[in-house]
Design an enzyme around this catalytic site. Structure first.
Site, PDB file in Angstrom:
ATOM      1  N   GLY A  76       0.805  -1.217   0.000  1.00  0.00           N
ATOM      2  CA  GLY A  76       0.000   0.000   0.000  1.00  0.00           C
ATOM      3  C   GLY A  76       0.841   1.272   0.000  1.00  0.00           C
ATOM      4  O   GLY A  76       0.591   2.190  -0.780  1.00  0.00           O
ATOM      5  N   GLN A 182      -7.809  -1.036   2.713  1.00  0.00           N
ATOM      6  CA  GLN A 182      -8.680  -1.715   3.690  1.00  0.00           C
ATOM      7  C   GLN A 182      -9.952  -2.249   3.049  1.00  0.00           C
ATOM      8  O   GLN A 182     -10.586  -3.154   3.564  1.00  0.00           O
ATOM      9  CB  GLN A 182      -9.062  -0.751   4.826  1.00  0.00           C
ATOM     10  CG  GLN A 182      -7.940  -0.441   5.788  1.00  0.00           C
ATOM     11  CD  GLN A 182      -7.564  -1.616   6.684  1.00  0.00           C
ATOM     12  OE1 GLN A 182      -8.299  -2.588   6.829  1.00  0.00           O
ATOM     13  NE2 GLN A 182      -6.388  -1.536   7.281  1.00  0.00           N
ATOM     14  N   ALA A 203      -1.817  -6.777  -0.634  1.00  0.00           N
ATOM     15  CA  ALA A 203      -2.321  -8.157  -0.527  1.00  0.00           C
ATOM     16  C   ALA A 203      -2.478  -8.608   0.919  1.00  0.00           C
ATOM     17  O   ALA A 203      -3.295  -9.468   1.215  1.00  0.00           O
ATOM     18  CB  ALA A 203      -1.369  -9.106  -1.257  1.00  0.00           C
ATOM     19  N   HIS A 204      -1.713  -8.006   1.843  1.00  0.00           N
ATOM     20  CA  HIS A 204      -1.628  -8.620   3.183  1.00  0.00           C
ATOM     21  C   HIS A 204      -2.829  -8.367   4.077  1.00  0.00           C
ATOM     22  O   HIS A 204      -2.913  -8.930   5.168  1.00  0.00           O
ATOM     23  CB  HIS A 204      -0.325  -8.211   3.881  1.00  0.00           C
ATOM     24  CG  HIS A 204      -0.241  -6.777   4.304  1.00  0.00           C
ATOM     25  ND1 HIS A 204      -0.435  -6.379   5.589  1.00  0.00           N
ATOM     26  CD2 HIS A 204       0.034  -5.654   3.612  1.00  0.00           C
ATOM     27  CE1 HIS A 204      -0.273  -5.063   5.681  1.00  0.00           C
ATOM     28  NE2 HIS A 204       0.009  -4.602   4.481  1.00  0.00           N
ATOM     29  N   THR A 240      13.411  -6.311 -10.488  1.00  0.00           N
ATOM     30  CA  THR A 240      12.996  -7.668 -10.879  1.00  0.00           C
ATOM     31  C   THR A 240      11.691  -8.022 -10.167  1.00  0.00           C
ATOM     32  O   THR A 240      11.578  -7.879  -8.950  1.00  0.00           O
ATOM     33  CB  THR A 240      14.111  -8.676 -10.530  1.00  0.00           C
ATOM     34  OG1 THR A 240      15.312  -8.230 -11.167  1.00  0.00           O
ATOM     35  CG2 THR A 240      13.761 -10.071 -11.001  1.00  0.00           C
ATOM     36  N   CYS A 338      -1.350   3.119  13.726  1.00  0.00           N
ATOM     37  CA  CYS A 338      -0.667   3.432  12.464  1.00  0.00           C
ATOM     38  C   CYS A 338       0.261   4.619  12.606  1.00  0.00           C
ATOM     39  O   CYS A 338       1.056   4.890  11.725  1.00  0.00           O
ATOM     40  CB  CYS A 338      -1.675   3.725  11.363  1.00  0.00           C
ATOM     41  SG  CYS A 338      -2.618   2.282  10.952  1.00  0.00           S
TER      42      CYS A 338
HETATM   43  C1  LIG Z   1      -5.836   2.392   4.583  1.00  0.00           C
HETATM   44  C2  LIG Z   1      -4.414   1.979   4.479  1.00  0.00           C
HETATM   45  N1  LIG Z   1      -3.633   2.542   3.536  1.00  0.00           N
HETATM   46  C3  LIG Z   1      -2.342   2.193   3.388  1.00  0.00           C
HETATM   47  C4  LIG Z   1      -1.749   1.270   4.204  1.00  0.00           C
HETATM   48  C5  LIG Z   1      -0.312   0.928   4.012  1.00  0.00           C
HETATM   49  O1  LIG Z   1      -0.207  -0.324   3.386  1.00  0.00           O
HETATM   50  P1  LIG Z   1       1.121  -1.225   3.518  1.00  0.00           P
HETATM   51  O2  LIG Z   1       1.242  -1.600   4.942  1.00  0.00           O
HETATM   52  O3  LIG Z   1       0.830  -2.399   2.623  1.00  0.00           O
HETATM   53  O4  LIG Z   1       2.257  -0.421   3.027  1.00  0.00           O
HETATM   54  C6  LIG Z   1      -2.509   0.661   5.212  1.00  0.00           C
HETATM   55  C7  LIG Z   1      -1.896  -0.314   6.147  1.00  0.00           C
HETATM   56  O5  LIG Z   1      -2.122  -0.303   7.329  1.00  0.00           O
HETATM   57  C8  LIG Z   1      -3.872   1.033   5.355  1.00  0.00           C
HETATM   58  O6  LIG Z   1      -4.642   0.516   6.315  1.00  0.00           O
END
Ligand SMILES: Cc1ncc(COP(=O)(O)O)c(C=O)c1O
Length: 396
Positions: A76, A182, A203-204, A240, A338
């Site tokens: 993300g 999300q 993906a996670h 790559t 976060c």
């Molecule tokens: C709404 C949102 N955007 C972006 C991200 C960032 O994604 P990533 O952890 O895959 O870099 C997250 C991860 O918590 C998220 O919840």
């Protein structure tokens, strides 16, 4: 049903999810058969290139776009940076609009644009975290050239009105990027039907692997690569390609699509029903207040967010309660997870109008596809005990 029983107590799927068995299997096969560099001209490389393109087609099929619109990234955060910085590189510096409840990755990318001469303006939200469409509308005039909006808010679960915002942006010829990180595992998504130019995915959060995501780039939208090098991903992201991770992402999206087809996620699905039951129980506890919208079409179906208070009504810092629950084997997160550096007050809750003490009292619980009532039924009692243990009167 989780492979490991402790997953019953993992209520933090908005942070990340364990990879599903089907995802691990798809990755193991890709690792065996397609481990080579897809750019190599020999048979090993061709097998890897073929596997990568098959994954791209699967991702495109699941997300309703063409394979050429899929740029694989590391997740993300990278997708968001590539979207904003890469699109802005083809525009004269102007104004970028973001909502007041963006993920820190978007805030960071916006700061980068500020350093490149862009103005950044924040569009406010209401007490439930919903974007103010009137303010957005009024600001969609020159010099606004780019808008970035979160779709499913990670901390408070709000589903933002992306369709309406996108229609307004289209009418004014302003590019729109949407952070769908999300939302992806919880809603059917057809990029071709959305009034959105760029869409970030990871993906996670949907039982796929960590370290892979995608940026969807509408055909015809120019994008400058952030990373230079071998010109992979049609010149939009060098390096790559992670063939095995892309195979895992494709498998995770297929799984989500199958679940959606069975009425799985979404506001009417079994996960939402379980969440509703749990939320009803939690709201019976004294002092707990839901943050974000009520269950329904405006709230992520797996998501509960609460404001914690002591018996005397004082906001109770959530981090202590998170640690207390962790001691009891229950994994949840504080609202400000976060933005864990510095102050414990959540900028998202502050933007929604909560004071600083309340903004440090946000707790988030997020459910996974494997949860059943038996998995979570002990939670309300455990939370009540954790709150009592952390409340000043009993803490000493
Ligand atoms: C709404 C949102 N955007 C972006 C991200 C960032 O994604 P990533 O952890 O895959 O870099 C997250 C991860 O918590 C998220 O919840």
């Amino acid at each position: 049903v989780p492979a490991c029983p402790e997953l019953d107590l993992y209520l933090d799927t908005a942070a990340t999810t364990p990879p599903a068995a089907a995802v691990l299997q798809a990755m193991a096969i890709a690792q065996q058969q397609a481990w080579a560099n897809p750019a190599s001209l020999h048979g090993f490389g061709l097998a890897a290139a073929e596997r990568l393109e098959r994954s791209r087609q699967q991702v495109a099929h699941c997300l309703g776009c063409s394979p050429a619109e899929v740029v694989f990234t590391s997740g993300g955060t990278e997708s968001i940076h590539l979207a904003l910085l890469g699109a802005a590189a083809h525009l004269d510096p102007g104004r970028l609009l973001i909502s007041a409840v963006e993920h820190p990755a978007t805030v960071a990318a916006a700061r980068r644009l500020q350093q490149r001469g862009w103005q950044v303006q924040v569009v406010p939200v209401d007490r439930q975290g919903r974007l103010d469409l009137d303010v957005l509308d009024a600001l969609l005039v020159p010099p606004t050239r780019l808008v970035s909006l979160i779709w499913g808010q990670s901390e408070v679960g709000t589903i933002e009105p992306i369709g309406q915002a996108g229609t307004l942006c289209r009418e004014r010829g302003v590019l729109l990027h949407v952070d769908a990180v999300q939302m992806l595992g919880h809603a059917g998504l057809s990029f071709r039907d959305l009034p959105v130019d760029l869409l970030s995915c990871a993906a996670h959060k949907l039982e796929g692997p960590r370290g892979v995501g995608a940026l969807l780039v509408r055909s015809g939208v120019p994008l400058q690569a952030e990373l230079g090098g071998g010109g992979q991903e049609a010149g939009r992201r060098a390096g790559t390609e992670p063939v095995v991770l892309a195979a895992g992402m494709a498998a995770a999206l297929e799984l989500t699509r199958a679940r959606l087809g069975e009425g799985g996620p979404g506001p009417e699905g079994p996960l939402a029903a379980l969440r509703n039951r749990l939320l009803t129980e939690l709201e019976r506890l004294p002092g707990l207040e839901r943050t974000g919208p009520p269950p329904g079409a405006e709230r992520l179906p797996h998501h509960i967010s609460l404001l914690l208070r002591t018996a005397s009504g004082q906001p109770l810092p959530a981090r202590g309660v998170v640690r207390e629950l962790a001691r009891r084997g229950i994994a949840v997160s504080s609202g400000s997870a976060c933005s864990s550096r510095g102050s414990a007050a959540s900028p998202v809750l502050m933007a929604m109008g909560f004071g600083e003490a309340e903004a440090a009292a946000g707790l988030r619980l997020s459910l996974g596809s494997w949860h059943r009532w038996e998995s979570v039924r002990e939670l309300p009692v455990a939370l009540e005990l954790a709150i009592a243990a952390q409340s000043p009167a009993t803490a000493s």
